[in-house]
Design an enzyme around this catalytic site. Structure first.
Site, short mmCIF file in Angstrom:
data_model
loop_
_atom_site.label_atom_id
_atom_site.label_comp_id
_atom_site.label_asym_id
_atom_site.label_seq_id
_atom_site.Cartn_x
_atom_site.Cartn_y
_atom_site.Cartn_z
CG ASN A 135 27.20 -2.30 -98.87
OD1 ASN A 135 26.46 -1.43 -98.40
ND2 ASN A 135 28.35 -2.62 -98.31
CB CYS A 188 27.74 0.86 -94.05
SG CYS A 188 28.51 0.76 -95.66
CG HIS A 214 25.21 -2.79 -93.50
ND1 HIS A 214 24.64 -2.07 -94.52
CD2 HIS A 214 26.54 -2.88 -93.79
CE1 HIS A 214 25.59 -1.71 -95.38
NE2 HIS A 214 26.74 -2.19 -94.96
O1 UT7 Z 1 29.43 -2.16 -95.84
C1 UT7 Z 1 30.59 -1.83 -95.17
C2 UT7 Z 1 31.28 -3.01 -94.63
N1 UT7 Z 1 31.70 -3.87 -95.69
C3 UT7 Z 1 31.92 -5.11 -95.42
O2 UT7 Z 1 31.72 -5.53 -94.33
C4 UT7 Z 1 32.48 -5.98 -96.52
C5 UT7 Z 1 33.45 -6.95 -95.93
N2 UT7 Z 1 34.15 -7.78 -96.90
C6 UT7 Z 1 33.54 -8.66 -97.75
O3 UT7 Z 1 32.33 -8.72 -97.85
C7 UT7 Z 1 34.42 -9.63 -98.49
O4 UT7 Z 1 35.72 -9.58 -97.95
C8 UT7 Z 1 34.48 -9.36 -100.03
C9 UT7 Z 1 33.17 -9.75 -100.67
C10 UT7 Z 1 34.80 -7.93 -100.30
C11 UT7 Z 1 35.57 -10.25 -100.65
O5 UT7 Z 1 35.32 -11.62 -100.38
P1 UT7 Z 1 36.49 -12.55 -99.77
O6 UT7 Z 1 35.92 -13.89 -99.66
O7 UT7 Z 1 37.00 -11.88 -98.54
O8 UT7 Z 1 37.54 -12.52 -100.95
P2 UT7 Z 1 39.06 -12.07 -100.91
O9 UT7 Z 1 39.17 -10.59 -100.83
O10 UT7 Z 1 39.77 -12.90 -99.87
O11 UT7 Z 1 39.54 -12.54 -102.33
C12 UT7 Z 1 39.57 -13.94 -102.69
C13 UT7 Z 1 40.01 -14.04 -104.14
C14 UT7 Z 1 41.23 -13.20 -104.47
O12 UT7 Z 1 42.03 -13.91 -105.37
P3 UT7 Z 1 43.33 -14.74 -104.87
O13 UT7 Z 1 44.21 -13.71 -104.22
O14 UT7 Z 1 42.80 -15.76 -103.90
O15 UT7 Z 1 43.87 -15.32 -106.13
C15 UT7 Z 1 40.68 -11.99 -105.15
O16 UT7 Z 1 41.58 -11.40 -106.06
O17 UT7 Z 1 38.97 -13.55 -105.01
C16 UT7 Z 1 39.50 -12.58 -105.91
N3 UT7 Z 1 38.45 -11.59 -106.21
C17 UT7 Z 1 37.57 -11.78 -107.18
N4 UT7 Z 1 37.37 -12.75 -108.08
C18 UT7 Z 1 36.34 -12.63 -108.94
C19 UT7 Z 1 38.21 -10.44 -105.57
N5 UT7 Z 1 37.15 -9.83 -106.13
C20 UT7 Z 1 36.74 -10.64 -107.14
C21 UT7 Z 1 35.69 -10.55 -108.06
N6 UT7 Z 1 35.53 -11.56 -108.94
N7 UT7 Z 1 34.81 -9.51 -108.09
#
Ligand code: UT7
Length: 321
Positions: free
Chosen positions: A278, A112, A248
């Site tokens: 993204n 990225c 980004h």
């Molecule tokens: O471009 C390169 C660099 N990339 C980045 O910088 C991306 C960095 N990361 C992020 O943007 C975020 O961490 C994400 C958008 C990927 C995820 O968001 P988050 O707020 O960090 O969510 P999480 O991974 O902590 O997940 C929270 C909950 C989980 O469920 P539990 O364990 O709390 O029950 C996940 O299983 O959300 C669940 N989850 C979803 N639910 C519905 C994960 N993906 C989804 C989904 N739909 N698509």
């Protein structure tokens, strides 16, 4: 001699995929995607439409905006993690289409952060007097390495292309670029396969993106915060000098964190994540072209570009338009 951005261009494939369409494919909701990422829709390349196909549209638009002809380009630096072929590199494939043969053309792979890396390299060629009109491209077909059975990544990634033309100039342009990498984070965001390592059978013998989202998020916010401080300090400029942040587009919450760090209201940030998702190396030049074409970014403005991606790699560029 300085390198100035004299033209920008971008391209998005025709097919728009709304969050509601993804709801039908996987266990997710429009509400979750909007709240956690800011994404509402994204564009997917058509079957057979490649990274270089999209890059060609973006490049021609940037060259036209610069008031040049393709034959005027004497360097192509092409950022992508999703090349058409292993070789020839995407820079040369694009060069053949544009017909500006003879000049150096190559690809840069920094995920990225690829566009910031490519811009930094092209800037150095121009400053060294080895190029006068450089084409810098960021283009990706990330849907080809997306695992649509993994809801944690499939909702994020998309396709598109962006480009800028840099010209040698006595006026200031790219003031400085700061690049960084820390390969010890290689397991937090990566693609599962490649030519030399092979392709894992558990992903259907194709390479797919894997990301530890929460951990990546934390490092991204810290490193991007450090990066913007560093690039301002290097130029002896206060935060208040920045007219536009062009970040980004990975996640609206990361963008907001960097804007807060800069004391910049969101009205001064070019945000496209809601429409583009993204697009990795394409995301910064796509956002830049959006801001230029809708009239927000004007000649003389001071803009700060930043990106963070797999590796990890990250960087920032301070640019006088
Ligand atoms: O471009 C390169 C660099 N990339 C980045 O910088 C991306 C960095 N990361 C992020 O943007 C975020 O961490 C994400 C958008 C990927 C995820 O968001 P988050 O707020 O960090 O969510 P999480 O991974 O902590 O997940 C929270 C909950 C989980 O469920 P539990 O364990 O709390 O029950 C996940 O299983 O959300 C669940 N989850 C979803 N639910 C519905 C994960 N993906 C989804 C989904 N739909 N698509």
């Amino acid at each position: 001699m300085n390198a100035r951005i004299i033209g920008t261009g971008s391209y998005l494939p025709e097919r728009v995929v709304h969050n509601t369409e993804l709801e039908k494919l996987m266990d997710t909701t429009d509400e979750w995607i909007r709240e956690r990422t800011g994404i509402e829709q994204r564009h997917y390349a058509a079957e057979g439409e490649t990274t270089v196909d999209m890059a060609e549209h973006a490049a021609r638009r940037a060259i036209e905006a610069a008031g040049l002809a393709p034959g005027d380009i004497d360097l192509i630096v092409f950022a992508t993690a999703t090349p058409d072929l292993v070789f020839p590199n995407c820079g040369t494939l694009l060069q053949a289409r544009l017909g500006c043969t003879g000049a150096p053309a190559f690809s840069v792979e920094a995920a990225c952060s690829g566009f910031i890396y490519a811009l930094s390299i092209a800037d150095k060629f121009v400053r060294a007097g080895e190029a006068k009109r450089a084409l810098v491209v960021g283009a990706e077909t990330l849907t080809r390495i997306t695992d649509f059975t993994d809801r944690t990544t499939a909702i994020l990634f998309a396709d598109g292309a962006g480009a800028v033309v840099l010209a040698a100039s006595e006026e200031p342009g790219i003031l400085s670029t700061q690049l960084h990498a820390d390969g010890s984070y290689k397991d937090l965001l990566y693609c599962t396969g490649g030519v030399s390592k092979g392709y894992p059978p558990d992903s259907g013998n194709r390479a797919v993106i894997r990301m530890a989202g929460r951990e990546t998020f934390k490092v991204a916010v810290t490193m991007l915060g450090n990066s913007v401080d560093e690039v301002l300090a290097k130029n002896g400029l206060p935060k208040s000098a920045i007219n536009w942040l062009v970040p980004h587009q990975a996640n609206i919450r990361i963008i907001q964190a960097v804007a807060r760090k800069l004391d910049l209201p969101m009205e001064r940030v070019i945000v496209t994540v809601q429409d583009h998702g993204n697009t990795s190396a394409a995301s910064v030049p796509l956002a830049l072209d959006t801001g230029v074409r809708d009239g927000r970014i004007r000649k003389g403005d001071l803009i700060l570009l930043e990106a963070f991606g797999g590796g990890f790699t990250w960087g920032a560029a301070l640019v006088r338009m």
